[in-house]
Write a protein that holds these residues in place. Sequence first.
Motif, mmCIF file in Angstrom:
data_model
loop_
_atom_site.group_PDB
_atom_site.id
_atom_site.type_symbol
_atom_site.label_atom_id
_atom_site.label_comp_id
_atom_site.label_asym_id
_atom_site.label_seq_id
_atom_site.Cartn_x
_atom_site.Cartn_y
_atom_site.Cartn_z
ATOM 1 N N PHE A 135 102.245 45.814 60.430
ATOM 2 C CA PHE A 135 103.411 45.022 60.833
ATOM 3 C C PHE A 135 104.419 45.826 61.652
ATOM 4 O O PHE A 135 105.491 45.331 61.981
ATOM 5 C CB PHE A 135 104.092 44.453 59.589
ATOM 6 N N SER A 136 104.077 47.074 62.006
ATOM 7 C CA SER A 136 105.064 47.968 62.608
ATOM 8 C C SER A 136 105.553 47.507 63.976
ATOM 9 O O SER A 136 106.763 47.543 64.252
ATOM 10 C CB SER A 136 104.508 49.394 62.693
ATOM 11 N N SER A 137 104.647 47.083 64.854
ATOM 12 C CA SER A 137 105.073 46.623 66.180
ATOM 13 C C SER A 137 105.934 45.374 66.075
ATOM 14 O O SER A 137 106.909 45.200 66.818
ATOM 15 C CB SER A 137 103.856 46.320 67.064
ATOM 16 N N THR A 138 105.577 44.508 65.134
ATOM 17 C CA THR A 138 106.314 43.254 64.962
ATOM 18 C C THR A 138 107.713 43.501 64.407
ATOM 19 O O THR A 138 108.709 42.989 64.943
ATOM 20 C CB THR A 138 105.545 42.306 64.022
ATOM 21 N N ILE A 142 106.536 56.258 53.809
ATOM 22 C CA ILE A 142 107.127 57.471 54.377
ATOM 23 C C ILE A 142 108.564 57.223 54.808
ATOM 24 O O ILE A 142 109.491 57.852 54.301
ATOM 25 C CB ILE A 142 106.256 58.013 55.524
ATOM 26 N N GLU A 143 108.783 56.303 55.732
ATOM 27 C CA GLU A 143 110.162 56.008 56.153
ATOM 28 C C GLU A 143 110.781 54.875 55.345
ATOM 29 O O GLU A 143 112.001 54.672 55.415
ATOM 30 C CB GLU A 143 110.203 55.638 57.640
ATOM 31 N N SER A 144 109.960 54.126 54.635
ATOM 32 C CA SER A 144 110.385 52.943 53.886
ATOM 33 C C SER A 144 111.158 51.991 54.803
ATOM 34 O O SER A 144 110.807 51.849 55.970
ATOM 35 C CB SER A 144 111.189 53.338 52.649
ATOM 36 N N GLU A 160 109.999 53.881 47.679
ATOM 37 C CA GLU A 160 108.795 54.398 48.335
ATOM 38 C C GLU A 160 107.492 53.988 47.665
ATOM 39 O O GLU A 160 106.431 54.030 48.290
ATOM 40 C CB GLU A 160 108.863 55.915 48.472
ATOM 41 N N HIS A 161 107.525 53.605 46.386
ATOM 42 C CA HIS A 161 106.305 53.190 45.693
ATOM 43 C C HIS A 161 106.229 51.667 45.516
ATOM 44 O O HIS A 161 105.297 51.180 44.870
ATOM 45 C CB HIS A 161 106.230 53.853 44.324
ATOM 46 N N GLU A 162 107.184 50.941 46.081
ATOM 47 C CA GLU A 162 107.239 49.493 45.911
ATOM 48 C C GLU A 162 106.261 48.817 46.875
ATOM 49 O O GLU A 162 106.507 48.727 48.081
ATOM 50 C CB GLU A 162 108.664 48.999 46.161
ATOM 51 N N LYS A 163 105.146 48.339 46.335
ATOM 52 C CA LYS A 163 104.095 47.798 47.199
ATOM 53 C C LYS A 163 104.541 46.571 47.977
ATOM 54 O O LYS A 163 104.092 46.349 49.105
ATOM 55 C CB LYS A 163 102.850 47.464 46.370
ATOM 56 N N THR A 164 105.433 45.762 47.395
ATOM 57 C CA THR A 164 105.868 44.558 48.100
ATOM 58 C C THR A 164 106.713 44.876 49.318
ATOM 59 O O THR A 164 106.919 44.014 50.174
ATOM 60 C CB THR A 164 106.673 43.635 47.159
ATOM 61 N N LEU A 165 107.199 46.116 49.425
ATOM 62 C CA LEU A 165 108.016 46.536 50.559
ATOM 63 C C LEU A 165 107.258 47.491 51.480
ATOM 64 O O LEU A 165 107.749 47.832 52.559
ATOM 65 C CB LEU A 165 109.295 47.213 50.038
ATOM 66 N N MET A 166 106.069 47.905 51.088
ATOM 67 C CA MET A 166 105.355 48.969 51.797
ATOM 68 C C MET A 166 105.091 48.630 53.261
ATOM 69 O O MET A 166 105.151 49.502 54.127
ATOM 70 C CB MET A 166 104.044 49.268 51.081
ATOM 71 N N GLY A 167 104.818 47.374 53.562
ATOM 72 C CA GLY A 167 104.462 46.997 54.928
ATOM 73 C C GLY A 167 105.568 47.166 55.933
ATOM 74 O O GLY A 167 105.306 47.245 57.138
ATOM 75 N N ILE A 168 106.813 47.226 55.482
ATOM 76 C CA ILE A 168 107.923 47.377 56.419
ATOM 77 C C ILE A 168 108.087 48.820 56.859
ATOM 78 O O ILE A 168 108.760 49.107 57.851
ATOM 79 C CB ILE A 168 109.243 46.835 55.824
ATOM 80 N N SER A 169 107.471 49.756 56.137
ATOM 81 C CA SER A 169 107.537 51.169 56.517
ATOM 82 C C SER A 169 106.578 51.422 57.679
ATOM 83 O O SER A 169 105.411 51.040 57.608
ATOM 84 C CB SER A 169 107.151 52.055 55.329
#
Length: 271
Positions: free
Chosen positions: A149-152, A222-224, A253-262
């Motif tokens: 999801f990084s480019s988006t 890494i950057e969260s 940093e270990h929250e899987k539901t937020l991992m994709g935004i990093s």
Amino acid sequence: MENIKEVYEFYNNGAEIDRLEKGLGKIEFYRTKEILSQYINDNSVIYDIGGGIGKYSQWLAKNNDVTLIELAPNAVEFAKKTMDTNCLYKAEIGDARKIEKPDESADIVLLMGPLYHLQKQSERNRVLSEAYRVLKKGGLLFAVGISKFSSTTWALSVYGNGNNFIDDDIYLNMLKKELETGKHIRPKEYSFFIANAYFHTIDSLTNEVSSNGFEIINQHAIESCIWISPALDEKWENEESRKRLLDIIHATEHEKTLMGISPHFMVVAKK
């Protein structure tokens, strides 16, 4: 084998020079070192595979026996020329898919690049199989992925505030491909973007690592989520603000539901 000519040229032309010294790269560098420090003991034999110009190899070489193995000859040559003579490491040309090292010869293997530049899963499996082979029993793997999801998320973070990439059909079609398949195909109109790549979810990267025989120890953003801060450069340079930003990273940093935004995440695994 997968054709990675574009990736080769991207890094052979100096893409990594100063990348980790500016902008979000500074935070990526700081955080990656912070995570690695939690696991790596001194006097370890370390293979930094796909390690670019040796930024991490140089840092690790102070207390460890480090070998940088990098596909791009110009990157290897740059690493040799800029190496700190007080922290020497070996820098060699090599391919992550066929590591020219003996079985069970490393305590640590870093894959902080190869897995997001091979679009075929069979080739990523080849890299992971090689990492497993050269690691000693109980050795640690550090595998980094770029978020699908990084480019988006980046384009949305600047949409209408200086950039309007979302309004460009070429860019939007690139995003759709990434979101549907994980494959990043760099348009010729955006030649300054990262070369063709494969973008993971945290689950897909973890599954690839575990399916190649590794025991998963941990997952780190890494950057969260802090990168969305509009004044990130300024705040990162302020000691108190940096502490607060790091507090947020450490809490998430270990929250899987937020991992994709990093933009990047790391899977730590053991042989």
